[in-house]
Scaffold this motif. Structure first.
Motif, PDB file in Angstrom:
ATOM      1  N   LEU A  28       0.661  -1.526  -0.184  1.00 30.88           N
ATOM      2  CA  LEU A  28      -0.009  -0.258  -0.199  1.00 30.88           C
ATOM      3  C   LEU A  28       1.069   1.520  -0.320  1.00 30.88           C
ATOM      4  O   LEU A  28       0.645   2.113   0.328  1.00 30.88           O
ATOM      5  CB  LEU A  28      -1.095  -0.133   1.184  1.00 30.88           C
ATOM      6  CG  LEU A  28      -2.114  -1.304   1.058  1.00 30.88           C
ATOM      7  CD1 LEU A  28      -2.973  -1.118   2.596  1.00 30.88           C
ATOM      8  CD2 LEU A  28      -3.302  -1.020   0.043  1.00 30.88           C
ATOM      9  N   ALA A  29       1.838   1.100  -0.263  1.00 31.59           N
ATOM     10  CA  ALA A  29       3.124   2.331  -0.303  1.00 31.59           C
ATOM     11  C   ALA A  29       2.964   3.597  -1.335  1.00 31.59           C
ATOM     12  O   ALA A  29       2.669   4.779  -0.820  1.00 31.59           O
ATOM     13  CB  ALA A  29       4.441   2.017  -0.098  1.00 31.59           C
ATOM     14  N   GLU A  30       2.442   3.001  -2.279  1.00 25.71           N
ATOM     15  CA  GLU A  30       1.418   4.270  -3.550  1.00 25.71           C
ATOM     16  C   GLU A  30       0.165   4.677  -3.174  1.00 25.71           C
ATOM     17  O   GLU A  30      -0.156   5.089  -4.275  1.00 25.71           O
ATOM     18  CB  GLU A  30       2.087   3.562  -4.804  1.00 25.71           C
ATOM     19  CG  GLU A  30       3.580   3.561  -5.084  1.00 25.71           C
ATOM     20  CD  GLU A  30       4.443   4.723  -5.010  1.00 25.71           C
ATOM     21  OE1 GLU A  30       3.351   5.177  -5.476  1.00 25.71           O
ATOM     22  OE2 GLU A  30       4.949   4.696  -4.561  1.00 25.71           O
ATOM     23  N   MET A  31      -0.447   4.166  -1.873  1.00 29.32           N
ATOM     24  CA  MET A  31      -1.520   4.540  -2.180  1.00 29.32           C
ATOM     25  C   MET A  31      -1.902   5.910  -1.899  1.00 29.32           C
ATOM     26  O   MET A  31      -1.515   6.566  -1.272  1.00 29.32           O
ATOM     27  CB  MET A  31      -2.390   4.136  -0.674  1.00 29.32           C
ATOM     28  CG  MET A  31      -3.969   3.825  -0.880  1.00 29.32           C
ATOM     29  SD  MET A  31      -4.246   2.502   0.679  1.00 29.32           S
ATOM     30  CE  MET A  31      -6.694   2.681   0.315  1.00 29.32           C
ATOM     31  N   ASP A  32      -3.051   6.798  -2.729  1.00 26.48           N
ATOM     32  CA  ASP A  32      -2.823   8.257  -1.956  1.00 26.48           C
ATOM     33  C   ASP A  32      -3.180   8.328  -0.897  1.00 26.48           C
ATOM     34  O   ASP A  32      -2.734   9.556  -0.976  1.00 26.48           O
ATOM     35  CB  ASP A  32      -4.893   8.917  -2.958  1.00 26.48           C
ATOM     36  CG  ASP A  32      -4.173   8.824  -4.314  1.00 26.48           C
ATOM     37  OD1 ASP A  32      -2.496   8.467  -4.721  1.00 26.48           O
ATOM     38  OD2 ASP A  32      -4.916   8.616  -5.401  1.00 26.48           O
ATOM     39  N   LEU A  33      -3.671   7.716   0.486  1.00 26.94           N
ATOM     40  CA  LEU A  33      -3.822   8.033   1.318  1.00 26.94           C
ATOM     41  C   LEU A  33      -2.232   8.408   2.141  1.00 26.94           C
ATOM     42  O   LEU A  33      -2.032   8.975   2.927  1.00 26.94           O
ATOM     43  CB  LEU A  33      -4.198   6.769   2.079  1.00 26.94           C
ATOM     44  CG  LEU A  33      -4.715   7.376   3.222  1.00 26.94           C
ATOM     45  CD1 LEU A  33      -5.504   8.224   3.783  1.00 26.94           C
ATOM     46  CD2 LEU A  33      -5.403   5.612   4.909  1.00 26.94           C
ATOM     47  N   VAL A  34      -1.219   7.264   1.784  1.00 30.25           N
ATOM     48  CA  VAL A  34       0.287   7.959   2.394  1.00 30.25           C
ATOM     49  C   VAL A  34       0.398   8.789   1.429  1.00 30.25           C
ATOM     50  O   VAL A  34       1.186   9.532   2.043  1.00 30.25           O
ATOM     51  CB  VAL A  34       0.522   6.483   2.263  1.00 30.25           C
ATOM     52  CG1 VAL A  34       2.288   6.566   2.103  1.00 30.25           C
ATOM     53  CG2 VAL A  34       0.150   5.061   2.698  1.00 30.25           C
ATOM     54  N   LYS A  35       0.603   9.394   0.058  1.00 29.98           N
ATOM     55  CA  LYS A  35       0.933   9.990  -0.428  1.00 29.98           C
ATOM     56  C   LYS A  35       0.559  11.293  -0.406  1.00 29.98           C
ATOM     57  O   LYS A  35       1.273  12.160  -1.011  1.00 29.98           O
ATOM     58  CB  LYS A  35       0.917   9.173  -1.710  1.00 29.98           C
ATOM     59  CG  LYS A  35       1.976   8.461  -2.718  1.00 29.98           C
ATOM     60  CD  LYS A  35       2.015   7.805  -3.900  1.00 29.98           C
ATOM     61  CE  LYS A  35       1.930   8.640  -4.515  1.00 29.98           C
ATOM     62  NZ  LYS A  35       2.272   7.958  -6.171  1.00 29.98           N
ATOM     63  N   TYR A  36      -0.610  11.593  -0.537  1.00 25.07           N
ATOM     64  CA  TYR A  36      -1.383  12.856  -0.223  1.00 25.07           C
ATOM     65  C   TYR A  36      -2.351  12.405   1.087  1.00 25.07           C
ATOM     66  O   TYR A  36      -3.620  13.115   0.548  1.00 25.07           O
ATOM     67  CB  TYR A  36      -2.681  12.722  -1.597  1.00 25.07           C
ATOM     68  CG  TYR A  36      -1.068  12.544  -2.944  1.00 25.07           C
ATOM     69  CD1 TYR A  36      -0.735  13.570  -2.891  1.00 25.07           C
ATOM     70  CD2 TYR A  36      -1.796  11.300  -3.924  1.00 25.07           C
ATOM     71  CE1 TYR A  36       0.369  13.743  -4.648  1.00 25.07           C
ATOM     72  CE2 TYR A  36      -0.727  11.442  -4.868  1.00 25.07           C
ATOM     73  CZ  TYR A  36      -0.012  12.302  -5.584  1.00 25.07           C
ATOM     74  OH  TYR A  36       0.530  12.013  -5.911  1.00 25.07           O
ATOM     75  N   SER A  37      -2.082  13.136   1.896  1.00 29.75           N
ATOM     76  CA  SER A  37      -2.852  12.942   3.086  1.00 29.75           C
ATOM     77  C   SER A  37      -3.594  13.578   3.648  1.00 29.75           C
ATOM     78  O   SER A  37      -4.979  13.513   4.426  1.00 29.75           O
ATOM     79  CB  SER A  37      -2.129  13.229   4.453  1.00 29.75           C
ATOM     80  OG  SER A  37      -0.927  13.753   4.700  1.00 29.75           O
ATOM     81  N   ARG A  38      -3.714  15.055   3.101  1.00 34.83           N
ATOM     82  CA  ARG A  38      -4.586  15.881   2.669  1.00 34.83           C
ATOM     83  C   ARG A  38      -5.596  15.355   2.850  1.00 34.83           C
ATOM     84  O   ARG A  38      -6.835  16.401   2.217  1.00 34.83           O
ATOM     85  CB  ARG A  38      -4.161  17.566   3.228  1.00 34.83           C
ATOM     86  CG  ARG A  38      -3.122  16.990   4.113  1.00 34.83           C
ATOM     87  CD  ARG A  38      -2.900  18.659   4.453  1.00 34.83           C
ATOM     88  NE  ARG A  38      -4.331  19.271   5.154  1.00 34.83           N
ATOM     89  CZ  ARG A  38      -3.556  20.315   5.804  1.00 34.83           C
ATOM     90  NH1 ARG A  38      -2.633  20.819   6.200  1.00 34.83           N
ATOM     91  NH2 ARG A  38      -4.775  20.861   5.887  1.00 34.83           N
ATOM     92  N   LEU A  39      -6.094  14.415   1.124  1.00 35.64           N
ATOM     93  CA  LEU A  39      -6.679  14.944   0.170  1.00 35.64           C
ATOM     94  C   LEU A  39      -7.520  14.289   0.475  1.00 35.64           C
ATOM     95  O   LEU A  39      -7.844  13.169   1.267  1.00 35.64           O
ATOM     96  CB  LEU A  39      -5.954  14.213  -1.349  1.00 35.64           C
ATOM     97  CG  LEU A  39      -7.343  14.667  -2.437  1.00 35.64           C
ATOM     98  CD1 LEU A  39      -7.476  15.504  -2.817  1.00 35.64           C
ATOM     99  CD2 LEU A  39      -6.598  13.507  -3.549  1.00 35.64           C
ATOM    100  N   SER A  40      -9.131  14.868   0.439  1.00 39.18           N
ATOM    101  CA  SER A  40     -10.477  14.889   1.168  1.00 39.18           C
ATOM    102  C   SER A  40     -11.149  13.401   0.526  1.00 39.18           C
ATOM    103  O   SER A  40     -12.555  12.758   0.764  1.00 39.18           O
ATOM    104  CB  SER A  40     -11.608  15.748   1.868  1.00 39.18           C
ATOM    105  OG  SER A  40     -12.132  16.088   0.989  1.00 39.18           O
TER     106      SER A  40
END
Length: 137
Positions: free
Chosen positions: A107-119
């Motif tokens: 899951l390293a490339e998951m947006d939740l990891v990469k763009y933590s503030r994106l809702s």
């Protein structure tokens, strides 16, 4: 089918409140980020989204279904933003924490990891399957 992740602070709108809305669901209003808006505009009826408790809990707690595609957000006085309607689909048997996601190489490339503030984020099919497995669904 595309997969998504939507974030809400439980003190503002919790999974339990979403579940209480039943089959009629609720409008996912208040998004004021242009990238998140673009993701809302891409959502199609019947697609699924992880329901993530942000700030308090920091974990994926359930799966929601998109039941109405993008339309003007009634809470936006500028007329620039959109919302979708979602309904609770099912809870995860085991919530999947942000710490567990960050520790998982799959899951390293998951947006939740990469763009933590994106809702409102996209989730790949591989990420979706893996998180579902971690969550026991």
């Amino acid at each position: 089918m595309a997969y998504w992740l939507v974030k809400s602070e439980p003190s503002t709108w919790s999974w339990d409140q979403q579940v209480a809305k039943g089959a009629k669901g609720e409008a996912w209003t208040g998004v004021r980020n242009h990238t998140a808006k673009q993701n809302l505009e891409k959502m199609k009826k019947g697609e699924l989204a992880f329901y993530y408790h942000s700030n308090e809990g920091k974990e994926i707690v359930g799966i929601a279904e998109i039941i109405r595609e993008a339309y003007p957000d009634p809470s936006d006085k500028t007329g620039k933003f959109v919302c979708v309607d979602i309904k609770a689909n099912k809870p995860l048997k085991t919530p999947v924490t942000l710490a567990a996601i960050k520790a998982d190489k799959t899951l390293a490339e998951m947006d939740l990891v990469k763009y933590s503030r994106l809702s409102v984020q996209s989730v790949t099919a591989e990420q979706w399957k893996h998180v579902c497995k971690l969550g026991g669904v």
